[in-house]
Design an enzyme around this catalytic site. Structure first.
Site, PDB file in Angstrom:
ATOM      1  CG  MET A 177      -9.008  -4.091  19.307  1.00 13.82           C
ATOM      2  SD  MET A 177      -9.611  -5.399  20.387  1.00 13.82           S
ATOM      3  CE  MET A 177     -11.367  -5.093  20.327  1.00 13.82           C
ATOM      4  CG  HIS A 178      -8.093  -5.977  11.249  1.00 10.80           C
ATOM      5  ND1 HIS A 178      -8.549  -7.023  10.480  1.00 10.80           N
ATOM      6  CD2 HIS A 178      -8.030  -4.906  10.435  1.00 10.80           C
ATOM      7  CE1 HIS A 178      -8.737  -6.578   9.237  1.00 10.80           C
ATOM      8  NE2 HIS A 178      -8.433  -5.302   9.186  1.00 10.80           N
ATOM      9  CD  GLU A 224      -3.143  -0.874   2.143  1.00 12.35           C
ATOM     10  OE1 GLU A 224      -2.919  -0.190   3.146  1.00 12.35           O
ATOM     11  OE2 GLU A 224      -4.221  -1.438   1.926  1.00 12.35           O
ATOM     12  CD  GLU A 276      -4.202  -5.926   2.828  1.00 13.84           C
ATOM     13  OE1 GLU A 276      -4.860  -5.172   3.566  1.00 13.84           O
ATOM     14  OE2 GLU A 276      -2.971  -5.864   2.717  1.00 13.84           O
TER      15      GLU A 276
HETATM   16  C1  GAL Z   1      -4.355  -2.523   5.050  1.00  9.16           C
HETATM   17  C2  GAL Z   1      -2.938  -3.021   5.154  1.00  9.16           C
HETATM   18  C3  GAL Z   1      -2.830  -4.252   6.028  1.00  9.16           C
HETATM   19  C4  GAL Z   1      -3.637  -4.083   7.272  1.00  9.16           C
HETATM   20  C5  GAL Z   1      -5.059  -3.795   6.901  1.00  9.16           C
HETATM   21  C6  GAL Z   1      -5.972  -3.673   8.093  1.00  9.16           C
HETATM   22  O1  GAL Z   1      -4.364  -1.142   4.823  1.00  9.16           O
HETATM   23  O2  GAL Z   1      -2.404  -3.311   3.900  1.00  9.16           O
HETATM   24  O3  GAL Z   1      -1.483  -4.475   6.336  1.00  9.16           O
HETATM   25  O4  GAL Z   1      -3.091  -3.055   8.033  1.00  9.16           O
HETATM   26  O5  GAL Z   1      -5.104  -2.586   6.194  1.00  9.16           O
HETATM   27  O6  GAL Z   1      -7.302  -3.420   7.685  1.00  9.16           O
END
Ligand code: GAL
Length: 654
Positions: A366-367, A145, A316
């Site tokens: 918390m993700h 990113e 992602e």
């Molecule tokens: C993205 C990132 C990941 C993680 C994710 C969390 O922006 O590429 O490494 O941080 O968000 O939602």
């Protein structure tokens, strides 16, 4: 044509080795094919300067490989380790206030720092040497990113040095730069390139031409940084697939230009996080808090398809609550499935979920993930298992058909109107997304395109709002495309140097429609200008002078031209509210002879080749039988459940 596949992001370095085999087996069991690893692992790959430890990575790759999984290997350059930062403290980017962006999270580097770039060359070279020929590596991801956490612009001494040279290469003579920037204004004239400063910490606003060139330069630095990695990987793995994971609603560098160096464009889709961060009002956010904006994901699918020249994927995909938005709700039941199918409908090769297992430590504890911190399956895990079964049943292939309707999205325009909004809420991205929404409400599948001759050829309708400084050649390509065109507002309102065109806006676009913009005004929230036939201008409106060949199609209640037309070229002279946009688009569709639908706010469709997909973003079941007709459904029901997806193969490819 390739199969649509699923993947996941995994951090073997976060878990004991003894766990890797079980994880790999579980991944395989729910039908995952790809696993992205490695992108933040520098401190484990090179714990001290020049001391490498790649053995664990090799073992992790082997564990995944033995389970039949393919690997996407990330280069770790988004997270330089502490020893490296201490070795060259000036590698930090400086923010606009001149403060260093310190070690302790990620992306703590300046794209212009040559010393850091060489360190990156070194680690990427080592990785490519070690794993370039490994048969389990399906693709490489460069960095992670680019630009995340506002890291494209840096005001460091390294950036200043590089910017001076960039300006010298562009302008050759300082007099030319003075002219282009209009530096006679406020006695800003410079005598040499070494007198150039960065456009921060000025007393009042810096010169927009200066800001624009600094933005262009900063974008070029990202592209050059990425290109170094690509060249190294290609040297060691000539047939490697190389990708990068872009972000949502992010415009700080030219993604088309970076995409030209990639084989596949990827992006990271977090529908609920992005909705919470968006400028939508609270009512909209409440309505869609568990499923996301019905157009946001699709817009990015269409945009990144263009950045990857047709080849793209989601790297992602959000599978549960995230940790970084102002509020982080859980997805509705079925939302993860809806998002996944929507990506495939738009031609994704892979949808990969972030992440495999929730980390109990550090910033993202918390993700949510597919597994809970204790390795028990979470809701996302079950959703993915179901999706992969359905994919196998559908057996649809990756397709990307060219759409007759194209919407131009231009990074320079995004920069220009951020530099000079003229009205606080003139946000290019919002304008584009609102027009995209209008096109989708009419049931259309849209290609988002760059302003290039190749991209506009063979279209029926091209929409080009707020296009900053189209060249004469591009105006000609638009004319030659033969498409119906909807231009404005603000289209062609500057030259590439960021000056008002000699004979007024719309500059080069006057070739297409003989109008001049004599005045513009921005409108505060609550103010609007009523337009005949319904709807209003909000935020922005222009006052036009019309040439003889131009007709007034719509007028404002103070008798100014709101929509001008010459043949199949339309110019809209303001920011339309939803009602006005719908009425303008109806006229434009008629001129382009495009058949449209009038979809409910929660229903969207996507045609791709012979397949039609229907999505229900609403909280209520909705009857979509009229969209299906006599066709046989492969997925879903005519009464489409909330978060429902229907899919069928159309008898004729309309
Ligand atoms: C993205 C990132 C990941 C993680 C994710 C969390 O922006 O590429 O490494 O941080 O968000 O939602």
């Amino acid at each position: 044509m390739t199969r649509q596949r699923l993947g996941v992001c995994y951090y073997p370095e976060h878990w004991p080795k003894s766990r890797w085999r079980d994880d790999a087996a579980m991944m395989k069991e729910i039908g995952l094919s790809f696993v992205r690893i490695g992108e933040f692992a520098w401190s484990r790959l090179e714990p001290c300067d020049g001391v490498y430890d790649f053995a664990w990575l090799g073992q992790a790759i082997d564990a995944l490989d033995r389970a039949g999984l393919k690997i996407v290997l990330g280069t770790p350059t988004a997270t330089p380790p502490k020893w490296l930062v201490d070795k060259m403290p000036d590698m930090a980017a400086l923010d606009a206030n001149g403060r260093p962006r310190k070690f302790g999270s990620r992306r703590h580097y300046c794209f212009s720092h040559e010393g850091y770039a060489q360190e990156c060359d070194r680690i990427v070279e080592r990785l490519a040497e070690s794993f370039g020929a490994h048969p389990a590596i399906a693709a490489w991801q460069t960095d992670n990113e680019y630009g995340c956490h506002d890291t494209v612009l840096s005001y460091s001494p390294a950036a200043l040095r590089a910017f001076r040279r960039w300006c010298e290469t562009k302008y050759r003579r300082i007099e030319t730069l003075n002219q282009a920037w209009g530096n006679v204004f406020w006695s800003m004239e410079l005598r040499s390139f070494d007198e150039i400063e960065l456009p921060n910490m000025t007393v009042t606003e810096a010169n927009p031409s200066h800001l624009m060139d600094f933005q262009r330069f900063s974008s070029d630095q990202v592209i050059a940084f990425n290109r170094r990695q690509i060249q190294i990987i290609r040297r060691h793995a000539p047939s490697a697939t190389i990708l990068h994971n872009f972000m949502g609603s992010f415009v700080d560098f030219d993604h088309y230009a970076l995409g030209d160096d990639l084989d596949v464009a990827a992006w990271d889709s977090y529908p609920l996080g992005f909705l919470e961060r968006s400028s939508h009002d609270d009512a909209f956010k409440l309505r869609y808090m568990r499923v996301g904006d019905p157009d946001f994901q699709a817009f990015h699918h269409d945009l990144y398809r263009a950045c990857g020249r047709g080849r793209w994927q989601v790297m992602e995909q959000q599978p549960g609550p995230v940790n970084w938005a102002p509020w982080n709700p859980a997805p509705a039941e079925g939302a993860v499935r809806l998002w996944t199918f929507e990506a495939f409908a738009a031609g994704a090769e892979v949808v990969s979920y972030f992440r495999w297992r929730q980390a109990p430590f550090a910033q993202e504890q918390m993700h949510e993930a597919l597994l809970l911190p204790n390795a028990m399956p979470n809701e996302g895990y079950d959703a993915v298992a179901r999706i992969s079964q359905e994919l196998a049943m559908l057996d649809a292939r990756v397709e990307t058909a060219r759409a007759p309707v194209a919407l131009i999205f231009d990074y320079e325009s995004a920069w220009a109107w951020r530099i000079e909004p003229q009205g606080q809420d003139f946000a290019y991205f919002d304008l584009i997304l609102s027009i995209y929404r209008g096109l989708r409400r009419a049931g259309l599948s849209v290609d988002v395109i760059a302003p290039t001759a190749a991209a506009v050829a063979a279209r029926r309708l091209i929409v080009a709002p707020a296009l900053f400084a189209p060249s004469l050649e591009f105006a000609e390509a638009l004319a030659e495309s033969g498409a119906t065109l909807l231009l404005g507002p603000r289209a062609g309102s500057k030259t590439a140097d960021f000056q008002i065109p000699a004979d007024l806006p719309p500059g080069a676009l006057r070739r297409l429609i003989d109008i001049r913009v004599r005045r513009v005004e921005s409108l505060r929230p609550g103010a609007s200008i009523k337009i005949s036939g319904g709807g209003a201008f909000v935020r922005w409106r222009e006052f036009l002078l019309l040439g003889e060949s131009v007709r007034r199609e719509l007028a404002s209640d103070d008798d100014e031209t709101a929509l001008a037309r010459c043949g199949n070229v339309f110019y809209l002279s303001g920011w339309p509210d939803e009602k006005l946009l719908a009425s303008v688009l109806r006229r434009v569709f008629r001129a382009a002879e495009i058949a449209t639908l009038d979809l409910a706010e929660n229903i969207r469709i996507r045609d791709n080749g012979a397949m039609r997909y229907i999505f229900n973003y609403g909280a209520e079941a909705t009857d979509v039988s009229a969209l299906i007709g006599e066709e046989t459904l492969l997925l879903g029901e005519p009464i489409l459940e909330p978060c429902g997806v229907a899919a069928f193969r159309r008898a004729t490819d309309r």
